[in-house]
Enzyme design. Structure first.
Site, PDB file in Angstrom:
ATOM      1  N   GLU A 164       0.828  -1.213   0.000  1.00  0.00           N
ATOM      2  CA  GLU A 164       0.000   0.000   0.000  1.00  0.00           C
ATOM      3  C   GLU A 164       0.861   1.260   0.000  1.00  0.00           C
ATOM      4  OE1 GLU A 164      -2.412  -0.953   3.432  1.00  0.00           O
ATOM      5  OE2 GLU A 164      -0.851  -0.226   4.785  1.00  0.00           O
TER       6      GLU A 164
ATOM      7  N   ARG B  24       3.173   7.761  -0.968  1.00  0.00           N
ATOM      8  CA  ARG B  24       4.134   8.748  -1.477  1.00  0.00           C
ATOM      9  C   ARG B  24       4.745   8.330  -2.810  1.00  0.00           C
ATOM     10  NH1 ARG B  24       7.189  11.820   2.162  1.00  0.00           N
ATOM     11  NH2 ARG B  24       6.790  10.202   3.695  1.00  0.00           N
TER      12      ARG B  24
ATOM     13  N   CYS C 164       2.883  33.673   9.778  1.00  0.00           N
ATOM     14  CA  CYS C 164       3.503  34.372  10.908  1.00  0.00           C
ATOM     15  C   CYS C 164       4.206  33.387  11.818  1.00  0.00           C
ATOM     16  CB  CYS C 164       2.444  35.148  11.665  1.00  0.00           C
ATOM     17  SG  CYS C 164       1.804  36.465  10.668  1.00  0.00           S
ATOM     18  N   GLU C 165       5.264  32.803  11.321  1.00  0.00           N
ATOM     19  CA  GLU C 165       6.049  31.800  12.053  1.00  0.00           C
ATOM     20  C   GLU C 165       7.459  31.890  11.518  1.00  0.00           C
ATOM     21  OE1 GLU C 165       5.241  28.778  13.943  1.00  0.00           O
ATOM     22  OE2 GLU C 165       3.100  29.226  14.024  1.00  0.00           O
TER      23      GLU C 165
HETATM   24  N1  LLP Z   1       0.251   2.245   5.110  1.00  0.00           N
HETATM   25  C1  LLP Z   1       0.200   2.687   6.360  1.00  0.00           C
HETATM   26  C2  LLP Z   1      -0.417   1.867   7.399  1.00  0.00           C
HETATM   27  C3  LLP Z   1       0.736   3.938   6.685  1.00  0.00           C
HETATM   28  O1  LLP Z   1       0.718   4.359   7.949  1.00  0.00           O
HETATM   29  C4  LLP Z   1       1.303   4.733   5.671  1.00  0.00           C
HETATM   30  C5  LLP Z   1       1.842   6.049   5.964  1.00  0.00           C
HETATM   31  C6  LLP Z   1       1.309   4.228   4.355  1.00  0.00           C
HETATM   32  C7  LLP Z   1       0.775   2.965   4.119  1.00  0.00           C
HETATM   33  C8  LLP Z   1       1.860   4.980   3.214  1.00  0.00           C
HETATM   34  O2  LLP Z   1       3.201   5.278   3.375  1.00  0.00           O
HETATM   35  P1  LLP Z   1       4.026   5.881   2.133  1.00  0.00           P
HETATM   36  O3  LLP Z   1       4.060   4.826   1.066  1.00  0.00           O
HETATM   37  O4  LLP Z   1       3.317   7.098   1.690  1.00  0.00           O
HETATM   38  O5  LLP Z   1       5.366   6.163   2.696  1.00  0.00           O
HETATM   39  N2  LLP Z   1       3.054  12.925   6.562  1.00  0.00           N
HETATM   40  C9  LLP Z   1       4.311  12.201   6.460  1.00  0.00           C
HETATM   41  C10 LLP Z   1       4.106  10.771   6.082  1.00  0.00           C
HETATM   42  C11 LLP Z   1       3.251  10.001   7.046  1.00  0.00           C
HETATM   43  C12 LLP Z   1       3.047   8.592   6.610  1.00  0.00           C
HETATM   44  C13 LLP Z   1       2.122   7.877   7.509  1.00  0.00           C
HETATM   45  N3  LLP Z   1       1.783   6.576   7.114  1.00  0.00           N
HETATM   46  C14 LLP Z   1       5.212  12.938   5.470  1.00  0.00           C
HETATM   47  O6  LLP Z   1       4.815  13.960   4.949  1.00  0.00           O
HETATM   48  O7  LLP Z   1       6.343  12.504   5.244  1.00  0.00           O
END
Ligand code: LLP
Length: 417
Positions: A276, A279, A347-348
């Site tokens: 899954e 990003r 404003c940070e």
């Molecule tokens: N599956 C689960 C259970 C997750 O918790 C996440 C991401 C993904 C899949 C997807 O992960 P990816 O393939 O996108 O790395 N806001 C943070 C990223 C938080 C990710 C949280 N969980 C950022 O901007 O880097």
């Protein structure tokens, strides 16, 4: 000469749609989906890929994922509602979350989502009770906290022992026993997600090994047969020089080999395997366009260049010290002779998008393009300082289309009495 992204002149896009502007490329998203097809779905039997919609979700994105036949990982009622709004096939929805509310669980049960990924024993019991009330049964996976560290920012590392996510190893047997006894719960298997933005497959492989041993133990000790295993996402993308991006197969192949070998050596059913990524599918498919405003040189210190967005459309530099590459879209053929710091308009003092960016001589009105903003930018945007959220456009074969209108001041007041 202007910077062209996915076949479109970005300066023209800024003129037509205004700034700040999220620009997404459907062509790049399709390249990624094709890579998932070629290195995963077509290569193995009994596998499935979900898109982690938390990275970037709009109705149009959900339509693309639906059209391409992938599943959708959602973590909230809001993401689920968006999927439902485009008639996303509910059996291909995986409902995550470390603290699903009663309202969200009921909504997911009413929609008959394909799977719940359960984060605690209490949650499994709650889903059972609510499913009983609705006279239905819920398919679940148990999210395992494998207890492995991963080489990424601490806020996006999720598989370590001290994590708010998942069922800790010492409680797993109890979670399986509980699930198999509950009448309105159908335990299908396990899930793990070790962290995000990873370039190295070590923690994925360690977690796979740990979960395979759990699968074996649960069969030996409880007679439980694991039918499904979800390996999560977390595959890293290119943000800046030095980012050592790997192909999807670098992660997939060794995990699949390990699973095939372990299950056949131990005479276990090879479960259905899913991944899954979030990003990895959308991150490099997006850029953000800004208009440069104030240019402030502090003699002998640095030059701050203000843009018309900032932490409201991209909180990642402030939250994770994330670094980005950028260029001046209307001056890409000019030599970079200056070093400046790109400041957001909030404003940070921490609202800095890029420190020490090399640029050509700048003027107010220039267009700045920050790259690799497709993931966790739009989805994490806020109205801090009552800044309106930007519009989102999608590019396909050189043609742009508006997929989210720019927020208006009226929109921000819509729920206020
Ligand atoms: N599956 C689960 C259970 C997750 O918790 C996440 C991401 C993904 C899949 C997807 O992960 P990816 O393939 O996108 O790395 N806001 C943070 C990223 C938080 C990710 C949280 N969980 C950022 O901007 O880097």
């Amino acid at each position: 000469m202007n910077y062209s992204f996915s076949g479109c002149d970005t300066v023209e896009l800024a003129k037509e749609y205004g700034t700040p502007l999220y620009v997404m490329s459907e062509d790049i998203i399709m390249d990624k989906i094709n890579e998932i097809n070629n290195s995963f779905l077509k290569n193995y039997d009994n596998v499935e890929a979900y898109y982690a919609s938390k990275a970037f979700l709009t109705k149009e994105m959900a339509r693309i994922i639906k059209r391409e036949g992938l599943g959708l990982d959602v973590v909230s009622g809001g993401e689920l509602y968006t999927a439902k709004a485009v008639d996303f096939p509910v059996n291909k929805i995986m409902f995550h979350g470390n603290n699903k509310t009663v309202k969200e669980i009921k909504m997911a049960l009413n929609y008959e989502v394909g799977h719940f990924v359960c984060d605690s024993i209490g949650e499994i019991q709650l889903i059972d009770e609510l499913a009983k009330d609705l006279d239905t049964r819920a398919n679940i996976l148990i999210r395992v906290t494998p207890g492995v560290d991963s080489d990424t920012h601490k806020y996006i590392s999720t598989g370590n022992v001290d994590s708010k996510f998942g069922v800790p190893l010492p409680l797993l047997k109890q979670a399986v026993e509980t699930s198999t006894k509950l009448e309105n719960i159908v335990l299908k298997g396990f899930h793990f997600h070790v962290g995000s933005q990873l370039f190295d497959n070590t923690s994925h492989l360690l977690a796979t090994e740990i979960v395979l041993n759990i699968i074996k133990e649960m069969k030996e000790e409880l007679g439980f047969i694991t039918e499904e295993l979800d390996l999560g996402g977390g595959f890293g993308i290119y943000y800046k020089k030095g980012d050592d991006v790997k192909d999807l197969s670098y992660f997939i192949e060794p995990m699949m080999k390990l699973i095939e070998k372990f299950t056949s050596d131990n005479n276990l059913l090879r479960p259905k395997i899913s991944i899954e990524p979030g990003r990895w599918i959308v991150g490099e498919a997006g850029i953000t366009l800004y208009t440069i405003g104030s240019i402030k040189e502090i003699p002998g210190v640095r030059t701050y260049v203000g843009v018309d967005g900032g932490m409201t459309d991209n909180p990642r530099p402030a939250l994770y010290q994330a670094e980005y590459e950028a260029l001046v879209a209307n001056k890409i053929d000019k030599e970079c002779t200056e070093t400046v710091t790109i400041a957001g308009k909030c404003c940070e003092s921490g609202d800095i998008l890029i420190w020490d960016l090399k640029v050509p001589s700048l003027e107010s009105g220039d267009i700045l393009a920050i790259k690799s903003t497709g993931a966790y930018n739009y989805s994490m945007a806020s109205n801090y300082n009552r800044v309106e959220r930007p519009a989102v456009i999608m590019l396909k074969e050189g043609t742009p289309r508006l997929v989210v209108k720019r927020e208006s001041y009226e929109d921000m007041l819509i729920n206020e009495l």
